[in-house]
Scaffold this motif. Structure first.
Motif: not given
Ligand code: HEM
Length: 287
Positions: A42-44, A141-144, A149-151, A153-155, A169-171, A173-176, A182-184, A228-230, A258-260
């Protein structure tokens, strides 16, 4: 007597709290998913609905909920988000007066709070748009890629370096998933609890290239179960980003605050509110 015609339904803050409560209730009950929670996805969804914003043209952003439609729903970055959209359908049926664009962002705020994160003040005012408003592919954004690229896209959305790190920092939470991006794997050991662990692990752990057939990603030296992603690793390679990573790793309160602020900003990008920032609703989390 005289019958007074029912005017249009104008929801109050209490009505939005009811939507919040219904989402929280459903999150608590629907545990047969991933690590036991739909919260991270839901966050994503809220982030990918909002992160299409382009400040130069004023296009994209959460106003519109155009990810309901192809081609946007089929953009590679949005793979798997149907789980989040479908999760919210019963809520939309229960509260038909809320727009999808308000519902998706409200759910993104609710998920952060219900998973132990900071309060995310939220306000309504988004209107759903039709398929013509779908954004072009490539805005997320593209995780590779690296820090440039980060600057870029977010800029484009209007964020500065500090905000980019806070959002990442939302990462916590959750998983790939291999069948989505393609990531895991998860970024930390408690992917359904919002913490500053993502930053702690970035700083404290040694991250090696994972040896596998999938896309280039990193794994922790200690357990080889985290990833961790690239783009995550770019945050510790870049000196300016690194300063904020170190700060958030040491200071959970600073990260939460700051996240809030930056997540509220993300969810409001491009929305033509009639209300003021001080009209934001502070939702009461479930017990
Ligand atoms: C998951 C990339 C920024 C929140 C993921 C996944 C990728 C990714 C590849 C895995 C997707 C999957 O296979 O299910 C990126 C990249 C970012 C970025 C490249 C920036 C450079 C963010 C931001 C947020 C966020 C800004 C929220 C504020 C999440 C969450 C998940 C996720 C919560 C887990 C989803 C799940 O468990 O299904 N992200 N992300 N990400 N991302 Fe990001």
């Amino acid at each position: 007597g005289e019958s007074t015609p029912a005017g249009p339904f104008v929801p109050t803050k209490e009505d939005y709290q009811k939507v919040y409560d219904a989402i929280a209730h459903r999150l608590a009950n629907e545990t047969d998913y991933d690590d036991g929670s739909y919260g991270p996805v839901l966050v994503r969804l809220a982030w990918h609905a909002s992160g299409t914003y382009d400040k130069t043209t004023g296009t994209g952003g959460s106003n519109g909920a155009t990810m309901r439609f192809a081609p946007e729903s089929d953009h590679g970055a949005n793979a798997g988000l149907k789980h989040a959209r479908d999760f919210l359908e019963p809520i939309k049926a229960q509260f038909p007066w809320i727009t999808y664009s308000d519902l998706w962002t409200l759910a993104g705020a609710a998920a952060i709070q219900e998973l132990g994160g900071p309060v995310i003040p939220w306000r309504p005012g988004r209107q759903d748009k039709d398929v013509a408003a779908c954004t072009p592919d490539g805005r997320l954004p593209d995780a590779s890629k690296n820090q440039d690229h980060i600057r870029a896209i977010f800029g484009r959305m209007g964020f500065d370096d500090r905000e980019m790190v806070a959002l990442s920092g939302a990462h916590a939470l959750g998983r790939a998933h291999t069948d989505r991006s393609g990531y895991e794997g998860p970024w930390d050991f408690s992917p359904t609890v919002f913490t500053n662990d993502y930053f702690k692990l970035l700083v404290d752990e040694k991250w090696n290239q994972r040896k596998w057939n999938g896309p280039a990603q990193f794994t922790d030296k200690t357990t080889s179960t985290l990833m961790m992603l690239p783009t995550d690793i770019a945050l510790i390679k870049d000196k300016v980003f690194r300063k904020h990573v170190d700060r958030y790793a040491k200071d959970q309160d600073a990260f939460f605050k700051e996240f809030s602020d930056v997540y509220v900003k993300l969810l409001e990008l491009g929305v033509p509110f009639e209300s003021k920032p001080e009209d934001r609703i502070v939702f009461k989390a479930s017990e």
